[in-house]
Design an enzyme around this catalytic site. Structure first.
Site, mmCIF file in Angstrom:
data_model
loop_
_atom_site.group_PDB
_atom_site.id
_atom_site.type_symbol
_atom_site.label_atom_id
_atom_site.label_comp_id
_atom_site.label_asym_id
_atom_site.label_seq_id
_atom_site.Cartn_x
_atom_site.Cartn_y
_atom_site.Cartn_z
ATOM 1 C CD GLU A 53 -5.624 -23.452 11.409
ATOM 2 O OE1 GLU A 53 -5.236 -24.243 10.538
ATOM 3 O OE2 GLU A 53 -5.649 -22.209 11.227
ATOM 4 C CB CYS A 81 0.500 -22.988 8.500
ATOM 5 S SG CYS A 81 0.231 -21.929 9.947
#
Length: 147
Positions: A53, A81
């Site tokens: 990401e 996360c």
């Protein structure tokens, strides 16, 4: 279009898999075209922040010449996360599409829900379960191979 772009994120995950990295991939789309993509590179770079990401956000920001990714959609194979969820919120991504959830470390609905937290100044629209089986299987295969 969701399946098309999630397949592109899966392509990124397979890149990570080939490098013996945890196989997570992400792409960022604006106006129907990919402007950022990434896969996990923690091991090869020796940098714990090199998650799929983060890599995709950096490339998209560079391509748009703007840190604000308003109007963009991120497709990611595995639920982000806490670090990545925070980066998604801070980059102002409009929409997040998740392949499979991460009950042990996810921060977009599993353990936490940073991206939809009403206390923050930006919230992200989230859709879950796109190509869930494919996204889950690559992770299962990877960890089975390690054992």
């Amino acid at each position: 279009m969701d399946n098309f772009f999630m397949n592109k994120a899966l392509d990124e995950a397979y890149e990570a898999y080939e490098l013996d990295e945890v196989p997570i991939g992400a792409v960022i789309v604006k106006d129907g075209r990919i402007i950022g993509k990434g896969y996990n590179r923690k091991e090869v770079s020796l940098d714990t922040t090199n998650h799929a990401e983060i890599m995709a956000i950096k490339e998209a920001s560079k391509n748009l010449k703007n840190w604000r990714l308003t109007g963009c959609t991120m497709y990611v194979t595995v639920e982000p996360c806490p670090m990545c969820a925070g980066a998604i919120v801070n980059s102002r991504i409009t929409e997040l599409v998740i392949g499979t959830m991460d009950p042990k470390g996810g921060a977009c609905g599993s353990l936490y829900n940073i991206v939809e937290d009403d206390r923050l100044n930006h919230r992200v629209e989230v859709r879950r379960g796109i190509l869930e089986e494919e996204c889950s299987n690559i992770m299962k295969d990877f960890f089975k191979k390690l054992r």
